[in-house]
Write an enzyme that holds these catalytic residues in place. Structure first.
Site, PDB file in Angstrom:
ATOM      1  N   VAL A   1       0.864  -1.186   0.000  1.00  0.00           N
ATOM      2  CA  VAL A   1       0.000   0.000   0.000  1.00  0.00           C
ATOM      3  C   VAL A   1       0.896   1.230   0.000  1.00  0.00           C
ATOM      4  O   VAL A   1       1.546   1.545   1.003  1.00  0.00           O
ATOM      5  CB  VAL A   1      -0.943   0.027   1.228  1.00  0.00           C
ATOM      6  CG1 VAL A   1      -1.842   1.260   1.176  1.00  0.00           C
ATOM      7  CG2 VAL A   1      -1.790  -1.243   1.293  1.00  0.00           C
TER       8      VAL A   1
ATOM      9  N   GLY B   1       1.399   5.284   0.107  1.00  0.00           N
ATOM     10  CA  GLY B   1       0.587   6.262   0.842  1.00  0.00           C
ATOM     11  C   GLY B   1      -0.003   5.641   2.106  1.00  0.00           C
ATOM     12  O   GLY B   1      -0.975   6.147   2.670  1.00  0.00           O
TER      13      GLY B   1
ATOM     14  N   GLY C   1      -4.401   8.608   6.087  1.00  0.00           N
ATOM     15  CA  GLY C   1      -5.700   8.670   5.424  1.00  0.00           C
ATOM     16  C   GLY C   1      -6.224   7.351   4.866  1.00  0.00           C
ATOM     17  O   GLY C   1      -6.347   6.340   5.575  1.00  0.00           O
ATOM     18  N   ILE C   2      -6.548   7.368   3.580  1.00  0.00           N
ATOM     19  CA  ILE C   2      -7.156   6.205   2.913  1.00  0.00           C
ATOM     20  C   ILE C   2      -6.170   5.027   2.907  1.00  0.00           C
ATOM     21  O   ILE C   2      -6.561   3.875   3.109  1.00  0.00           O
ATOM     22  CB  ILE C   2      -7.575   6.587   1.473  1.00  0.00           C
ATOM     23  CG1 ILE C   2      -8.696   7.637   1.523  1.00  0.00           C
ATOM     24  CG2 ILE C   2      -8.007   5.361   0.689  1.00  0.00           C
ATOM     25  CD1 ILE C   2      -8.990   8.323   0.183  1.00  0.00           C
TER      26      ILE C   2
ATOM     27  N   ASP D   1       9.634   6.804  -2.096  1.00  0.00           N
ATOM     28  CA  ASP D   1       9.208   7.955  -2.892  1.00  0.00           C
ATOM     29  C   ASP D   1       8.783   7.402  -4.248  1.00  0.00           C
ATOM     30  O   ASP D   1       9.625   6.913  -5.014  1.00  0.00           O
ATOM     31  CB  ASP D   1      10.362   8.957  -3.038  1.00  0.00           C
ATOM     32  CG  ASP D   1       9.948  10.184  -3.848  1.00  0.00           C
ATOM     33  OD1 ASP D   1       8.899  10.126  -4.538  1.00  0.00           O
ATOM     34  OD2 ASP D   1      10.669  11.188  -3.805  1.00  0.00           O
TER      35      ASP D   1
ATOM     36  N   SER E   1      -9.893   9.939  -8.602  1.00  0.00           N
ATOM     37  CA  SER E   1     -10.706  10.876  -7.822  1.00  0.00           C
ATOM     38  C   SER E   1     -11.908  11.267  -8.674  1.00  0.00           C
ATOM     39  O   SER E   1     -11.796  11.364  -9.909  1.00  0.00           O
ATOM     40  CB  SER E   1      -9.905  12.140  -7.488  1.00  0.00           C
ATOM     41  OG  SER E   1     -10.790  13.132  -6.981  1.00  0.00           O
TER      42      SER E   1
ATOM     43  N   TYR F   1      -4.159  18.381 -10.593  1.00  0.00           N
ATOM     44  CA  TYR F   1      -4.673  17.194  -9.897  1.00  0.00           C
ATOM     45  C   TYR F   1      -5.698  16.437 -10.749  1.00  0.00           C
ATOM     46  O   TYR F   1      -5.630  15.213 -10.890  1.00  0.00           O
ATOM     47  CB  TYR F   1      -5.292  17.649  -8.571  1.00  0.00           C
ATOM     48  CG  TYR F   1      -5.788  16.529  -7.685  1.00  0.00           C
ATOM     49  CD1 TYR F   1      -4.896  15.760  -6.930  1.00  0.00           C
ATOM     50  CD2 TYR F   1      -7.150  16.247  -7.577  1.00  0.00           C
ATOM     51  CE1 TYR F   1      -5.354  14.746  -6.107  1.00  0.00           C
ATOM     52  CE2 TYR F   1      -7.610  15.235  -6.753  1.00  0.00           C
ATOM     53  CZ  TYR F   1      -6.709  14.489  -6.018  1.00  0.00           C
ATOM     54  OH  TYR F   1      -7.161  13.477  -5.195  1.00  0.00           O
TER      55      TYR F   1
ATOM     56  N   SER G   1      -4.024  14.656 -13.561  1.00  0.00           N
ATOM     57  CA  SER G   1      -3.290  13.465 -13.097  1.00  0.00           C
ATOM     58  C   SER G   1      -4.256  12.323 -12.819  1.00  0.00           C
ATOM     59  O   SER G   1      -3.990  11.167 -13.158  1.00  0.00           O
ATOM     60  CB  SER G   1      -2.454  13.784 -11.851  1.00  0.00           C
ATOM     61  OG  SER G   1      -3.279  13.926 -10.688  1.00  0.00           O
TER      62      SER G   1
ATOM     63  N   THR H   1      -9.683  13.228   5.318  1.00  0.00           N
ATOM     64  CA  THR H   1      -8.261  12.915   5.555  1.00  0.00           C
ATOM     65  C   THR H   1      -7.490  14.239   5.587  1.00  0.00           C
ATOM     66  O   THR H   1      -8.053  15.310   5.313  1.00  0.00           O
ATOM     67  CB  THR H   1      -7.663  12.046   4.418  1.00  0.00           C
ATOM     68  OG1 THR H   1      -7.569  12.867   3.242  1.00  0.00           O
ATOM     69  CG2 THR H   1      -8.498  10.823   4.118  1.00  0.00           C
TER      70      THR H   1
HETATM   71  P1  NAP Z   1      -3.244  11.792   2.700  1.00  0.00           P
HETATM   72  O1  NAP Z   1      -3.848  11.539   4.022  1.00  0.00           O
HETATM   73  O2  NAP Z   1      -2.526  13.067   2.453  1.00  0.00           O
HETATM   74  O3  NAP Z   1      -2.294  10.552   2.335  1.00  0.00           O
HETATM   75  C1  NAP Z   1      -1.445  10.527   1.211  1.00  0.00           C
HETATM   76  C2  NAP Z   1      -0.117   9.901   1.605  1.00  0.00           C
HETATM   77  O4  NAP Z   1       0.701   9.795   0.418  1.00  0.00           O
HETATM   78  C3  NAP Z   1       0.659  10.765   2.609  1.00  0.00           C
HETATM   79  O5  NAP Z   1       1.201   9.975   3.642  1.00  0.00           O
HETATM   80  C4  NAP Z   1       1.750  11.357   1.714  1.00  0.00           C
HETATM   81  O6  NAP Z   1       2.914  11.740   2.410  1.00  0.00           O
HETATM   82  C5  NAP Z   1       2.013  10.203   0.780  1.00  0.00           C
HETATM   83  N1  NAP Z   1       2.818  10.622  -0.351  1.00  0.00           N
HETATM   84  C6  NAP Z   1       2.757  11.803  -1.027  1.00  0.00           C
HETATM   85  N2  NAP Z   1       3.702  11.841  -1.974  1.00  0.00           N
HETATM   86  C7  NAP Z   1       4.379  10.672  -1.922  1.00  0.00           C
HETATM   87  C8  NAP Z   1       5.461  10.123  -2.647  1.00  0.00           C
HETATM   88  N3  NAP Z   1       6.101  10.819  -3.621  1.00  0.00           N
HETATM   89  N4  NAP Z   1       5.900   8.869  -2.340  1.00  0.00           N
HETATM   90  C9  NAP Z   1       5.302   8.178  -1.344  1.00  0.00           C
HETATM   91  N5  NAP Z   1       4.280   8.650  -0.607  1.00  0.00           N
HETATM   92  C10 NAP Z   1       3.817   9.887  -0.892  1.00  0.00           C
HETATM   93  O7  NAP Z   1      -4.363  11.733   1.565  1.00  0.00           O
HETATM   94  P2  NAP Z   1      -5.584  10.732   1.308  1.00  0.00           P
HETATM   95  O8  NAP Z   1      -6.799  11.534   1.284  1.00  0.00           O
HETATM   96  O9  NAP Z   1      -5.507   9.525   2.155  1.00  0.00           O
HETATM   97  O10 NAP Z   1      -5.256  10.348  -0.209  1.00  0.00           O
HETATM   98  C11 NAP Z   1      -5.002   9.035  -0.657  1.00  0.00           C
HETATM   99  C12 NAP Z   1      -5.312   8.966  -2.141  1.00  0.00           C
HETATM  100  O11 NAP Z   1      -6.718   9.222  -2.343  1.00  0.00           O
HETATM  101  C13 NAP Z   1      -4.586  10.023  -2.969  1.00  0.00           C
HETATM  102  O12 NAP Z   1      -4.180   9.466  -4.200  1.00  0.00           O
HETATM  103  C14 NAP Z   1      -5.648  11.081  -3.206  1.00  0.00           C
HETATM  104  O13 NAP Z   1      -5.403  11.828  -4.370  1.00  0.00           O
HETATM  105  C15 NAP Z   1      -6.880  10.219  -3.308  1.00  0.00           C
HETATM  106  N6  NAP Z   1      -8.135  10.948  -3.074  1.00  0.00           N
HETATM  107  C16 NAP Z   1      -8.393  11.529  -1.872  1.00  0.00           C
HETATM  108  C17 NAP Z   1      -9.607  12.216  -1.687  1.00  0.00           C
HETATM  109  C18 NAP Z   1      -9.984  12.882  -0.381  1.00  0.00           C
HETATM  110  O14 NAP Z   1     -11.018  13.561  -0.360  1.00  0.00           O
HETATM  111  N7  NAP Z   1      -9.252  12.731   0.683  1.00  0.00           N
HETATM  112  C19 NAP Z   1     -10.516  12.285  -2.743  1.00  0.00           C
HETATM  113  C20 NAP Z   1     -10.222  11.682  -3.947  1.00  0.00           C
HETATM  114  C21 NAP Z   1      -9.021  11.006  -4.101  1.00  0.00           C
HETATM  115  P3  NAP Z   1       3.073  13.307   2.823  1.00  0.00           P
HETATM  116  O15 NAP Z   1       2.082  13.515   3.939  1.00  0.00           O
HETATM  117  O16 NAP Z   1       4.488  13.415   3.230  1.00  0.00           O
HETATM  118  O17 NAP Z   1       2.722  14.104   1.591  1.00  0.00           O
END
Ligand code: NAP
Length: 248
Positions: free
Chosen positions: A10, A12, A16-17, A63, A145, A158, A161, A193
């Site tokens: 996994v 990330g 969060g997720i 990374d 997303s 975003y 991507s 998150t």
């Molecule tokens: P989150 O809590 O910010 O978790 C994302 C994790 O990815 C963080 O631990 C982050 O580390 C890590 N990360 C970022 N860049 C990285 C890299 N280069 N290499 C390895 N790890 C890296 O966000 P989340 O909401 O759980 O998001 C998870 C996924 O769901 C993402 O792809 C996001 O785009 C997608 N998503 C989220 C939402 C929402 O509403 N939350 C909605 C649609 C889609 P850092 O904290 O150091 O950046």
């Protein structure tokens, strides 16, 4: 939805997720490789999912934009488990929001590099290893997303991507079907998150008013859909886009 005996990566996974996914995977019996660039968050996730058998899971600093870091993650997985993970969840993601007229080239590149190129690099490296090890029943789940489907003001980098992630998923599903690897995408709506913490309250209120279920989602509600796609319960599903949005 048993995942007993399965090994899952996994990205990330420190937040969060991704963290919720690690938790549910481990509850369903899988061993989990928690991979993220945040070492403190990795440790916290491992503390949540580790029970008595502390040897069951692995944390790796990763990374997703760097091939060398991805290769290192694969090597550590092979060292510990003697096989690559058969379940891959591409959950690492970032936002760098701004209007197009003000968005810097750096912020455009960074978001594309992490969300889209990172997903490609992980898929390429780990799918090759799955094939080399003769593993069948592989499952790759990419996190797109809902805004990657319809666009969103202030998120050109975003949304582009995440739209790319959908078509990368569909193409990979066609290329990998004969290799025994399914590839699907989950499209979250607004989920509680760290990622949405910086969104201004008035924007959040506007979004909430457009969600038929009238609330934001919990990370676990995305993780359950991911777990379904990871499990053999979804054995005939590949190339699919699953919206988990409260109807948004
Ligand atoms: P989150 O809590 O910010 O978790 C994302 C994790 O990815 C963080 O631990 C982050 O580390 C890590 N990360 C970022 N860049 C990285 C890299 N280069 N290499 C390895 N790890 C890296 O966000 P989340 O909401 O759980 O998001 C998870 C996924 O769901 C993402 O792809 C996001 O785009 C997608 N998503 C989220 C939402 C929402 O509403 N939350 C909605 C649609 C889609 P850092 O904290 O150091 O950046």
């Amino acid at each position: 939805m048993s995942l007993v005996g399965k090994l899952a990566l996994v990205t990330g996974g420190a937040s969060g997720i991704g963290r919720a996914t690690c938790r549910i995977f481990s509850k369903e019996g899988a061993s989990v490789i928690v991979a993220d660039r945040d070492p403190k968050g990795i440790k916290d996730t491992l503390d949540i999912i580790n029970d008595k058998s502390k040897e069951k899971h692995l944390g790796v600093e990763l990374d997703v934009t760097k091939s060398s870091s991805i290769n290192n993650t694969l090597e550590k997985s092979l060292e510990k488990f003697s096989k690559p993970p058969s379940i891959i969840v591409n959950c690492a993601g970032i936002t760098r929001d701004n209007f197009i007229l003000k968005l810097s080239e750096e912020d455009f590149d960074e978001v594309i590099n992490v969300n889209l190129k990172g997903t490609f690099l992980i898929i390429k490296t780990f799918a090759n290893s799955i094939v080399e090890h003769g593993i069948q029943n592989g499952s790759i789940i990419n996190i797109s997303s809902i805004v990657g489907k319809y666009g969103n003001i202030g998120q050109s980098n975003y949304t582009a991507s995440k739209a790319g992630v959908e078509l990368l998923t569909k193409t990979a599903s066609k290329e990998f079907a004969k290799l025994g690897i399914r590839v699907n995408a989950v499209f979250p709506g607004m989920i509680k998150t760290n990622m949405i913490e910086s969104v201004p309250d008035k924007v959040k209120d506007r979004f909430r008013s457009m969600i038929p279920m009238g609330r934001f989602g919990e990370p676990e509600e995305i993780a359950e859909a991911i777990t379904f796609l990871a499990s053999d319960k979804s054995s005939y599903i590949t190339g699919a886009s699953i919206f988990v949005t409260g109807g948004f």
